[in-house]
Design a protein around this motif. Structure first.
Motif, PDB file in Angstrom:
ATOM      1  N   ASP A   1      33.611  38.550  40.475  1.00  0.00           N
ATOM      2  CA  ASP A   1      33.683  37.830  41.745  1.00  0.00           C
ATOM      3  C   ASP A   1      35.022  37.113  41.926  1.00  0.00           C
ATOM      4  O   ASP A   1      35.156  36.255  42.810  1.00  0.00           O
ATOM      5  CB  ASP A   1      32.537  36.824  41.853  1.00  0.00           C
ATOM      6  CG  ASP A   1      32.531  35.811  40.712  1.00  0.00           C
ATOM      7  OD1 ASP A   1      33.299  35.993  39.748  1.00  0.00           O
ATOM      8  OD2 ASP A   1      31.733  34.848  40.781  1.00  0.00           O
TER       9      ASP A   1
ATOM     10  N   LYS B   1      38.365  35.908  43.223  1.00  0.00           N
ATOM     11  CA  LYS B   1      38.798  35.898  44.624  1.00  0.00           C
ATOM     12  C   LYS B   1      40.267  36.267  44.807  1.00  0.00           C
ATOM     13  O   LYS B   1      40.653  36.752  45.874  1.00  0.00           O
ATOM     14  CB  LYS B   1      38.554  34.521  45.237  1.00  0.00           C
ATOM     15  CG  LYS B   1      37.108  34.049  45.182  1.00  0.00           C
ATOM     16  CD  LYS B   1      36.167  35.041  45.839  1.00  0.00           C
ATOM     17  CE  LYS B   1      34.727  34.524  45.807  1.00  0.00           C
ATOM     18  NZ  LYS B   1      33.763  35.541  46.298  1.00  0.00           N
TER      19      LYS B   1
ATOM     20  N   ASP C   1      32.693  47.265  45.131  1.00  0.00           N
ATOM     21  CA  ASP C   1      33.059  46.476  46.321  1.00  0.00           C
ATOM     22  C   ASP C   1      34.472  46.763  46.788  1.00  0.00           C
ATOM     23  O   ASP C   1      34.760  46.764  47.992  1.00  0.00           O
ATOM     24  CB  ASP C   1      32.981  44.976  46.008  1.00  0.00           C
ATOM     25  CG  ASP C   1      31.566  44.440  46.079  1.00  0.00           C
ATOM     26  OD1 ASP C   1      30.669  45.220  46.404  1.00  0.00           O
ATOM     27  OD2 ASP C   1      31.385  43.242  45.814  1.00  0.00           O
TER      28      ASP C   1
END
Length: 293
Positions: free
Chosen positions: A97, A99, A160
């Motif tokens: 995750d 960023k 993703d």
């Protein structure tokens, strides 16, 4: 030889295909976050692990650069256990995750390096000086160095980003390297399962585009890519509400037509509506079979 070149799909040859046959190998991570962090600390030092978790992105970036440097200059990849720790721990620190795209890009480079090592060997990838622990002539088999559970953990972080303009290229390169190491069929099926369940339709769209690239690069025969599985993926998305996804599914069938020829039409015609079949056949015309098919 010329005819073989015309048929395409020779990326990687049979390299690393053995792993693809081990259907029973687990595809779930075996380390908890605490276990992964502890194992990584033993491997590269606690100070580096701490930097990977720092709140400042520049500190995390520097730490990832140092980790990549260690991978390239040391024997960190000399065992399957080390490879497993490196991939599973990066899922937690900095974490999938992450960023900051620069830090994430280094995470994907870590995956690519490990997969490339597993597929081709350290010496062909880096031109490094042989060490006593590794043979420069015969790298350990991919089934030893890169377990499917670790490849699946990597795909989890990559899926993703196939739709992220800043990270798409790095993600796709890592997926290709994983395909070399564990076989493209395993990677394609893992990617598609995760992409189909994703809430962002662009992830599925871009993953289908990557599958087309993978098919063209590896081919469905020597690589172990399962024709039926690819056809099922395409058929599943031919009726998608998203026009781009429908188009990509049709293009996947078009790419398969290059390898299978007219028999592909016979394989799908009974399951496809006539109007849609006309569009698919138009795609077949754009993708004539390779010589000899």
């Amino acid at each position: 030889e010329k005819e073989e070149e015309e048929k395409g799909g020779d990326k990687g040859g049979d390299k690393g295909r053995g792993a693809m046959e081990v259907e029973a190998e687990p595809t779930t991570m075996t380390l908890s976050k605490d276990q992964a962090i502890e194992a990584l600390g033993l491997l590269v030092g606690e100070s580096l692990v701490k930097a990977l978790q720092d709140t400042q992105w520049k500190t995390r970036l520097d730490a990832m650069e140092e980790l990549l440097s260690q991978i390239k200059s040391n024997d960190l990849l000399a065992s399957a256990a080390n490879c497993s720790v490196l991939i599973q721990s990066t899922a937690f620190v900095p974490g999938w995750d992450e960023k900051n795209f620069q830090v994430a890009a280094r995470q994907f480079e870590l995956v690519r390096l490990i997969a490339a090592y597993a597929a081709a060997g350290f010496y062909s990838e880096f031109g490094a000086t042989p060490s006593p622990s590794l043979s420069p002539l015969a790298a350990p088999p991919a089934t030893i160095l890169l377990a499917r559970r670790d490849a699946a953990a990597a795909v989890e972080g990559l899926v993703d980003k196939v739709a992220d303009i800043k990270l798409k290229n790095q993600a796709c390169e890592a997926l290709f390297a994983l395909s070399e190491a564990c076989g493209p069929n395993f990677v394609v099926m893992q990617l598609q399962k995760k992409a189909a369940a994703h809430k962002n339709p662009k992830v599925l769209l871009e993953s289908l585009k990557w599958v087309v690239q993978c098919l063209v690069a590896f081919g469905p025969f020597q690589s172990g890519l399962e024709v039926k599985g690819l056809i099922d993926i395409a058929k599943e998305h031919l009726g998608n509400a998203n026009a781009g996804i429908r188009t990509s599914a049709t293009q996947l069938l078009g790419s398969l037509h290059r390898f299978l020829g007219p028999m592909l039409g016979d394989m799908i015609r009974s399951d496809v509506k006539p109007a849609l079949m006309s569009a698919i056949e138009a795609e077949f015309v754009k993708n004539p079979p390779f010589v000899g098919v």
